[in-house]
Scaffold this active site. Sequence first.
Site, PDB file in Angstrom:
ATOM      1  N   GLY A  74     -24.776  15.860  35.530  1.00 53.80           N
ATOM      2  CA  GLY A  74     -26.171  15.722  35.093  1.00 53.80           C
ATOM      3  C   GLY A  74     -27.128  15.652  36.272  1.00 53.80           C
ATOM      4  N   THR A  93     -24.801  17.518  27.968  1.00 53.14           N
ATOM      5  CA  THR A  93     -26.131  17.874  28.489  1.00 53.14           C
ATOM      6  C   THR A  93     -26.076  18.193  29.982  1.00 53.14           C
ATOM      7  OG1 THR A  93     -26.652  15.537  28.887  1.00 53.14           O
ATOM      8  CG2 THR A  93     -27.379  16.470  26.787  1.00 53.14           C
ATOM      9  N   SER A  98     -24.952  10.062  29.611  1.00 52.60           N
ATOM     10  CA  SER A  98     -25.713   9.870  28.357  1.00 52.60           C
ATOM     11  C   SER A  98     -26.748  10.980  28.224  1.00 52.60           C
ATOM     12  CB  SER A  98     -26.476   8.535  28.358  1.00 52.60           C
ATOM     13  OG  SER A  98     -27.248   8.419  27.176  1.00 52.60           O
ATOM     14  N   GLY A 123     -13.616  -1.780  30.665  1.00 55.63           N
ATOM     15  CA  GLY A 123     -12.173  -2.054  30.609  1.00 55.63           C
ATOM     16  C   GLY A 123     -11.468  -1.477  31.822  1.00 55.63           C
ATOM     17  N   TYR A 163     -31.174   5.558  21.370  1.00 57.85           N
ATOM     18  CA  TYR A 163     -31.059   5.464  22.829  1.00 57.85           C
ATOM     19  C   TYR A 163     -31.366   4.039  23.290  1.00 57.85           C
ATOM     20  CZ  TYR A 163     -31.852   6.744  27.764  1.00 57.85           C
ATOM     21  OH  TYR A 163     -31.795   6.849  29.137  1.00 57.85           O
ATOM     22  N   LYS A 187     -28.652   1.394  24.957  1.00 60.08           N
ATOM     23  CA  LYS A 187     -28.821   0.874  26.314  1.00 60.08           C
ATOM     24  C   LYS A 187     -28.957  -0.650  26.310  1.00 60.08           C
ATOM     25  CE  LYS A 187     -28.697   4.700  28.819  1.00 60.08           C
ATOM     26  NZ  LYS A 187     -27.607   4.952  29.778  1.00 60.08           N
TER      27      LYS A 187
END
Length: 314
Positions: free
Chosen positions: A11, A36, A76, A103, A146, A150
């Site tokens: 991205g 994206t 994202s 994790g 979104y 977040k």
Amino acid sequence: MKRVLITGAAGFLGSHLSDRFIKEGFHVIGMDNLLTGNIKNIEHLFPLKQFEYYHHDVSKFVHVPGELHYILHFASPASPIDYLKMPIQTLKVGALGTHNLLGLAKAKKARMLVASTSEVYGDPLIHPQKEDYWGNVNPVGPRGVYDEAKRFLEAITMAYHNFHDVETRIIRIFNTYGPRMRVDDGRALPAFFSQAIRGEGLTVFGDGSQTRSFCYVDDLVEGIYRLLMSDHHLPVNIGNPDEISIKEFAEEVIELVGNPKATLTFKDLPKDDPKVRKPDITKAREILGWEPKVSRAEGMKRTLEYFLKEVKVD
Ligand code: UDP
């Protein structure tokens, strides 16, 4: 050699971060599912032996063999048009993806920095926005997918910090721009640049009196690097406080591009569009010794060079 996992590596921000960490001497593992992102943004890194690429969706279980010292979670959809088109993926990458990566950070004893956003402040009632402001978000509005993903990302990151002692960092990113933004991502800056280059009307939403504050990507990357290396686990705003109305911003783009056919075209304001946005960066200044260095005039000039190469003119 320290090993860093960067999600969303193909991205806009992920690719600039990959460049920066390679330059700092890290082994970079870039991960993306290209929802994206664009592989072109990191193609130049493929020949390097310090760079590896994994095609993977982080909302599914994430496996990375070997040691990991740092994780940067930047995967994202991030433009309003993208998360309107992909609401479920947006929620999953912010929630399930963040959980999987925390994790992984716990298992590898890695330090993890998560990309949060000025959108956690919603349509803010406090101006400029400081980190201790809790925000004004509509959970069921179009931007909720979104904003709430977040906000959850911040909450689960704090939980892993508090309950599992994972070393975490949270950055709240304000509007950022520069080369490698997707030409058609629907955001104001790429839309205005491509419309001005093509000699079309610049689509100003509403009356254009809403404000934003635009930060050049190199400044943002420097802020991220400093925050990662700091010992501060609470959220920090990184952005440029130089605020401008969207109408004035469109006029600046027209003047810079210099195409006499470009004009302003007013369109309806999208629902829940924040009326103002400007970071209070006192905390970044005090804790990180950081502030933006690239003026909008300079940053826009550099960005224009990129868009002139990318935008197709019929
Ligand atoms: N905007 C606009 N024309 C466009 C795209 C966006 O006037 O073609 C406006 C939008 O309504 C918002 C501001 O520009 O007020 C910034 O929008 P952007 O999509 O860049 O991101 P946001 O800051 O809203 O997340």
